[in-house]
Scaffold this motif. Structure first.
Motif, PDB file in Angstrom:
ATOM      1  N   ASP A 264       0.820  -1.217   0.000  1.00  0.00           N
ATOM      2  CA  ASP A 264       0.000   0.000   0.000  1.00  0.00           C
ATOM      3  C   ASP A 264       0.852   1.265   0.000  1.00  0.00           C
ATOM      4  O   ASP A 264       0.546   2.242  -0.682  1.00  0.00           O
ATOM      5  N   ALA A 265       1.945   1.243   0.772  1.00  0.00           N
ATOM      6  CA  ALA A 265       2.806   2.425   0.869  1.00  0.00           C
ATOM      7  C   ALA A 265       3.662   2.635  -0.377  1.00  0.00           C
ATOM      8  O   ALA A 265       4.232   3.718  -0.565  1.00  0.00           O
ATOM      9  N   SER A 266       3.760   1.615  -1.234  1.00  0.00           N
ATOM     10  CA  SER A 266       4.599   1.710  -2.439  1.00  0.00           C
ATOM     11  C   SER A 266       3.843   2.242  -3.640  1.00  0.00           C
ATOM     12  O   SER A 266       4.442   2.420  -4.705  1.00  0.00           O
ATOM     13  N   GLN A 267       2.547   2.485  -3.504  1.00  0.00           N
ATOM     14  CA  GLN A 267       1.755   2.958  -4.625  1.00  0.00           C
ATOM     15  C   GLN A 267       2.075   4.426  -4.931  1.00  0.00           C
ATOM     16  O   GLN A 267       2.361   5.222  -4.036  1.00  0.00           O
ATOM     17  N   ILE A 281       2.013   7.526   2.120  1.00  0.00           N
ATOM     18  CA  ILE A 281       2.214   7.178   3.532  1.00  0.00           C
ATOM     19  C   ILE A 281       1.364   8.077   4.427  1.00  0.00           C
ATOM     20  O   ILE A 281       0.784   7.604   5.415  1.00  0.00           O
ATOM     21  N   HIS A 282       1.275   9.361   4.081  1.00  0.00           N
ATOM     22  CA  HIS A 282       0.435  10.274   4.843  1.00  0.00           C
ATOM     23  C   HIS A 282      -1.022   9.801   4.828  1.00  0.00           C
ATOM     24  O   HIS A 282      -1.688   9.742   5.874  1.00  0.00           O
ATOM     25  N   ARG A 283      -1.522   9.436   3.664  1.00  0.00           N
ATOM     26  CA  ARG A 283      -2.892   8.952   3.572  1.00  0.00           C
ATOM     27  C   ARG A 283      -3.060   7.615   4.291  1.00  0.00           C
ATOM     28  O   ARG A 283      -4.080   7.357   4.929  1.00  0.00           O
ATOM     29  N   LEU A 284      -2.029   6.781   4.200  1.00  0.00           N
ATOM     30  CA  LEU A 284      -2.080   5.476   4.856  1.00  0.00           C
ATOM     31  C   LEU A 284      -2.187   5.634   6.371  1.00  0.00           C
ATOM     32  O   LEU A 284      -2.941   4.921   7.042  1.00  0.00           O
ATOM     33  N   ILE A 285      -1.455   6.588   6.917  1.00  0.00           N
ATOM     34  CA  ILE A 285      -1.473   6.813   8.365  1.00  0.00           C
ATOM     35  C   ILE A 285      -2.790   7.466   8.800  1.00  0.00           C
ATOM     36  O   ILE A 285      -3.383   7.096   9.820  1.00  0.00           O
ATOM     37  N   GLU A 286      -3.272   8.437   8.018  1.00  0.00           N
ATOM     38  CA  GLU A 286      -4.477   9.165   8.402  1.00  0.00           C
ATOM     39  C   GLU A 286      -5.733   8.297   8.294  1.00  0.00           C
ATOM     40  O   GLU A 286      -6.604   8.341   9.156  1.00  0.00           O
ATOM     41  N   GLU A 287      -5.831   7.517   7.223  1.00  0.00           N
ATOM     42  CA  GLU A 287      -7.054   6.773   6.974  1.00  0.00           C
ATOM     43  C   GLU A 287      -6.940   5.287   7.294  1.00  0.00           C
ATOM     44  O   GLU A 287      -7.938   4.570   7.235  1.00  0.00           O
ATOM     45  N   ILE A 292      -7.125   2.107   1.465  1.00  0.00           N
ATOM     46  CA  ILE A 292      -6.111   1.977   0.418  1.00  0.00           C
ATOM     47  C   ILE A 292      -6.095   0.554  -0.113  1.00  0.00           C
ATOM     48  O   ILE A 292      -5.895   0.310  -1.290  1.00  0.00           O
ATOM     49  N   LYS A 293      -6.361  -0.413   0.772  1.00  0.00           N
ATOM     50  CA  LYS A 293      -6.376  -1.796   0.368  1.00  0.00           C
ATOM     51  C   LYS A 293      -7.465  -2.030  -0.664  1.00  0.00           C
ATOM     52  O   LYS A 293      -7.341  -2.836  -1.566  1.00  0.00           O
ATOM     53  N   GLY A 294      -8.583  -1.326  -0.510  1.00  0.00           N
ATOM     54  CA  GLY A 294      -9.693  -1.497  -1.423  1.00  0.00           C
ATOM     55  C   GLY A 294      -9.419  -0.903  -2.790  1.00  0.00           C
ATOM     56  O   GLY A 294      -9.948  -1.377  -3.789  1.00  0.00           O
ATOM     57  N   GLU A 295      -8.596   0.107  -2.866  1.00  0.00           N
ATOM     58  CA  GLU A 295      -8.324   0.739  -4.150  1.00  0.00           C
ATOM     59  C   GLU A 295      -7.237  -0.015  -4.907  1.00  0.00           C
ATOM     60  O   GLU A 295      -7.405  -0.453  -6.015  1.00  0.00           O
ATOM     61  N   ARG A 296      -6.096  -0.093  -4.323  1.00  0.00           N
ATOM     62  CA  ARG A 296      -4.957  -0.792  -4.834  1.00  0.00           C
ATOM     63  C   ARG A 296      -4.673  -0.535  -6.312  1.00  0.00           C
ATOM     64  O   ARG A 296      -4.490  -1.430  -7.110  1.00  0.00           O
ATOM     65  N   ASP A 297      -4.727   0.740  -6.704  1.00  0.00           N
ATOM     66  CA  ASP A 297      -4.448   1.146  -8.075  1.00  0.00           C
ATOM     67  C   ASP A 297      -3.164   1.957  -8.111  1.00  0.00           C
ATOM     68  O   ASP A 297      -2.831   2.624  -7.152  1.00  0.00           O
ATOM     69  N   THR A 298      -2.494   1.912  -9.240  1.00  0.00           N
ATOM     70  CA  THR A 298      -1.305   2.742  -9.404  1.00  0.00           C
ATOM     71  C   THR A 298      -1.729   4.143  -9.788  1.00  0.00           C
ATOM     72  O   THR A 298      -2.444   4.333 -10.755  1.00  0.00           O
TER      73      THR A 298
END
Length: 309
Positions: A264-267, A281-287, A292-298
């Motif tokens: 997730d953090a590598s997207q 990473i900011h979005r990963l920490i906040e939400e 993010i797992k549900g989106e998983r798009d580049t």
């Protein structure tokens, strides 16, 4: 001490311009080394191929290096064979080309610099075009010259032709002038396209100029601190593993991100006007990882486009 800090701050704020300047100096130095040490025009029917190889081969190598050194290249392609959705999210092929064009524009900086410097110098072009056997080109460049010009144009670059010195020197100056004109055309075209691309990006920006400046600073700081954290945690983990190995101890628990968290953090990140997140990473920490797992798009982070490859 205050003066030193002022100078350091000045260079830090202009490191992009300094980086491009250093790249330009390095390109000029490399071109001079190639011209003086490696380049030897054969003054034969191989002139055209030989000159073009020296003109375009280094540019191609610099382009490949530009792709290698751009972190977005590996964010985009890592794991794409196992998960094609990384490069074609939701089957959107246009998105892949949009991201790839961004990467290519950054990678083209060094090759364009090489072509500009090489054409302004004129050595490679002079050798190549003196070996071109196109009848229309020969008629144009040998116009009002002696008849031997058509047969001995390839010898002009080495000053071995039997033509009068005045004609030979004029031909050399003509070829060098053509090369320099092309060089300036490349420079002006690149400058104009860069200005237009920057203006278009600014016009379509979803954030204000000040917020965009803050975003760029944040991205740079996060990148620097991420490398420091990598060094710190890698050192701690390796130290723990080696100590347990040599002392025959059970390893103590070591907190590490889960596999999916790394994914997730590598997207690549895209901006959302509804939430002020400045990186993946900011979005990963906040939400949290769930969304993010549900989106998983580049996705594309347009701030990354301002970085030097």
């Amino acid at each position: 001490m205050d003066g030193f800090q002022t100078v350091l701050k000045f260079f830090m704020h202009r490191k992009t311009a300094i980086g491009y300047s250093f790249m330009a100096l390095l390109t000029m130095g490399g071109e001079r080394v190639f011209s003086l040490v490696a380049f030897r025009c054969p003054c034969s029917n191989e002139n055209f191929r030989y000159g073009l190889v020296f003109l375009f081969s280094p540019a191609f190598v610099l382009l490949v290096i530009g792709y290698f050194l751009n972190s977005k290249t590996w964010k985009l392609f890592t794991g794409c064979c196992l998960n094609p959705r990384k490069i074609f999210p939701k089957g959107n092929i246009c998105h892949f080309f949009y991201v790839f064009i961004q990467i290519t524009l950054n990678a083209l900086i060094a090759p364009v610099m090489w072509l500009s410097v090489a054409l302004l110098n004129g050595t490679f072009y002079e050798c190549a075009m003196s070996g071109l056997k196109n009848p229309a080109y020969l008629h144009a460049i040998c116009h009002s010259k002696s008849a031997t010009c058509f047969e001995e144009l390839h010898k002009v670059a080495c000053d071995k032709s039997s033509m009068p010195f005045s004609e030979s020197d004029e031909l050399k100056r003509t070829l060098q002038a053509q090369s320099q004109i092309l060089g300036w055309c490349v420079i002006m075209t690149t400058a104009l396209l860069s200005l237009l691309a920057t203006c278009c990006a600014s016009c379509q920006s979803k954030v204000s100029h000040l917020q965009l400046m803050f975003w760029r600073v944040y991205t740079e700081k996060e990148k620097e601190q991420l490398e420091e954290v990598f060094q710190l945690y890698a050192s701690k983990l390796s130290e723990r593993n080696l100590r347990c190995f040599f002392e025959n101890k059970e390893p103590e628990e070591f907190p590490m991100p889960a596999f999916q968290a790394w994914e997730d953090a590598s997207q690549l990140y895209s901006f959302s006007s509804s939430k002020q997140h400045y990186s993946t990473i900011h979005r990963l920490i906040e939400e949290g990882r769930k969304e993010i797992k549900g989106e998983r798009d580049t996705m594309l982070d347009f701030v990354d486009g301002s970085e030097i490859p």
